[in-house]
Design an enzyme around this catalytic site. Structure first.
Site: not given
Ligand code: UDX
Ligand code: UDX
Length: 466
Positions: A12, A131, A222, A224, A226, A277
């Site tokens: 991935g 993941s 989950l 953290a 939440a 997430c």
């Molecule tokens: C991540 C985390 O892994 C996921 O659990 C979390 O909740 C969201 O963020 P992320 O890296 O952001 O995922 O997802 P994505 O950018 O979609 O990357 C996953 C990659 O895995 C894709 O590029 C996809 O092509 C690849 N993939 C998927 C494989 O190579 N093999 C598979 O069987 C399925």
């Molecule tokens: C989140 C977690 O922070 C990270 O630890 C986890 O591993 C993946 O999910 P991410 O989704 O990349 O990371 O972004 P984050 O910075 O947490 O922001 C999430 C959303 O909340 C964004 O849309 C952001 O704009 C919003 N946000 C954040 C607010 O609206 N107010 C705030 O005070 C902080």
């Protein structure tokens, strides 16, 4: 002695797998790191000058190690065969149909990756669940791997959730608050756990590396997310009260955040949280609670997501009401489409919901985002059921190359993502080129209200909340 990890493979090459393993390669020159993905275009991009994801600082690290101890490939079998440690970093979207649809995570990709490892491996491996998965997924992975192991091959499974946030991923990976590694508390499990501890210990102080049992590690991820999302929904719920009473949410947030027991982070009121997430992980927690026959607990966490939807709806109706109860054929400039600044990622972005609602109300929407591509915007807006024909969508939506272009002749301007450049715009110029009366809706509370009122937005300036 723990086994020493010499070759790492990551299945991935997404937002998580890519940056995480690039940083490992950057910090451990003696470890060979191969990042594998089924998506050929994505791998080609990782091997080019234009990486497939935008993340500050990522280019430098990849360009420095690529071709040395970091490689990107679509050859799954070879990479798995050679690795002693495998990260499973494939995506786990929320299920769209079947049992648990709308809540449970779709583990099909995790399962197929696990089966692939079991099929291919000819020597023992440490398999690391990266993941975000529902609690106890490691158990299913273990069952699959064990069914395929023999006296010569064993698979040890670890959970090592990522805590990186997009936009700050590299910094989060280089200087993490903590690294969490869960493993089965058997002699072999502890040994595998130790092997991964030693990889991180090359750059992370050991008191920041936490080892726990497998289930604690899975649940902590989950939990953290939440808890973080819950803070945003709490402050957004209070923003509705502020709006009704004349209190200022930024002042309330500051006053509460100064209490050291509460702290200032994640208390910024907004148009709603997005990202891949938060919603997914909370829904996972809700589903888990229901499965465990804990309906009150499920309802408690579900409300965090419901409030987020409410916040977006509330914002939309505020816009419509302020624009004299109709936005039919009015021009609305949307500044920002990514779910937050410093990323081109649009997954679950509040801007998508807003734009869809404005389109339904027959407004003309003009969008500008510094990092999101035109194709991505149309893809996000053209999901079935909203606007079916691409032609119809193009009648309603145009993409601008700058904030100035987006706001030309606009009736209203909306800040949906908190990009720094939006703070530095020439608002006098924008005011002069907008339709009068000109409205600004600051969905991220980043602008100086007083300054805007002085320019002329005076009677029409409208913050999201005050
Ligand atoms: C991540 C985390 O892994 C996921 O659990 C979390 O909740 C969201 O963020 P992320 O890296 O952001 O995922 O997802 P994505 O950018 O979609 O990357 C996953 C990659 O895995 C894709 O590029 C996809 O092509 C690849 N993939 C998927 C494989 O190579 N093999 C598979 O069987 C399925
Ligand atoms: C989140 C977690 O922070 C990270 O630890 C986890 O591993 C993946 O999910 P991410 O989704 O990349 O990371 O972004 P984050 O910075 O947490 O922001 C999430 C959303 O909340 C964004 O849309 C952001 O704009 C919003 N946000 C954040 C607010 O609206 N107010 C705030 O005070 C902080």
């Amino acid at each position: 002695m723990a086994t020493q990890v010499k070759k790492i493979c990551c299945l991935g090459a997404g937002y998580v797998g890519g940056p995480t393993c690039a940083v490992i390669a950057y910090k451990c020159h003696d470890i060979d790191v191969t990042i594998v993905d089924l998506n050929e275009a994505r791998i080609a991009a990782w091997n080019s000058d234009h990486l497939p994801i935008y993340e500050p600082g990522l280019d430098k690290i990849v360009f420095e190690r690529r071709g040395k101890n970091l490689s990107f490939t679509t050859e799954v079998e070879k990479s798995v065969l050679e690795a002693d440690l495998i990260f499973v970093s494939v995506n786990t979207p929320t299920k769209k149909s079947g049992l648990g649809a709308g809540f449970a995570a779709d583990l099909a990709y995790v399962e197929s990756a696990t089966r692939q490892i079991a099929d291919v491996a000819k020597s023992s491996k440490i398999v690391v669940e990266k993941s975000t998965v529902p609690c106890r997924t490691a158990e299913s992975m273990r069952t699959i791997l064990e069914a395929n192991s023999n006296e010569n091959i064993r698979f040890d499974i670890l959970s090592n959730p990522e805590f990186l946030a997009e936009g700050t991923a590299i910094n989060d990976l280089l200087y993490p608050d903590r690294v969490l590694i869960g493993g089965l508390q058997t002699p072999e499990g502890i040994k595998a756990q130790q092997a991964l501890v030693e990889v991180y210990a090359r750059w992370v102080p050991t008191d920041r590396i936490i080892t726990t049992n497998l289930w604690s590690s899975e649940l902590s991820k989950l939990a953290a997310n939440a808890l973080l999302a819950q803070r945003i929904s709490s402050i957004n719920a209070l923003s509705a009260i502020c709006e009704a009473t004349g209190a200022d949410i930024d002042e309330v947030s500051y006053a509460c955040g100064r209490d050291s027991r509460i702290g200032p982070k994640f208390l910024k009121a907004s148009v709603g949280f997005g990202g891949s997430c938060f919603q997914k992980d909370i829904l996972n927690l809700v589903y888990l609670s229901e499965q465990l026959n804990l309906p009150e607990v499920a309802a408690y966490w579900k409300q965090v997501v419901d409030l987020n939807e409410y916040q977006k709806k509330r914002f939309v109706s505020r816009v419509i009401k302020t624009l004299f109860n109709t936005i039919t054929n009015k021009k609305i400039a949307i500044l920002g489409f990514a779910f937050k600044k410093d990323t081109g990622d649009t997954r679950e972005s509040a801007a998508i919901t807003l734009c869809k609602d404005f389109i339904q109300e027959n407004a003309k929407v003009r969008i500008y985002d510094p990092k999101v591509s035109i194709e991505q915007i149309f893809l996000d807006l053209s999901e079935p059921g909203v606007i079916d024909s691409a032609k119809q969508l193009k009648n309603r939506v145009t993409i601008a190359k700058s904030a100035y272009e987006a706001t030309e002749d606009a009736d209203a301007m909306i800040i949906t993502t908190e990009w720094d450049e939006f703070k530095e715009l020439d608002y006098e110029k924008i005011y002069n080129q907008m339709h009068k009366p000109a409205f600004i809706f600051d969905g991220r509370l980043i602008l100086d209200a007083e300054k805007l009122r002085n320019i002329g937005f005076r009677d029409y300036y409208c913050q999201l909340i005050t």
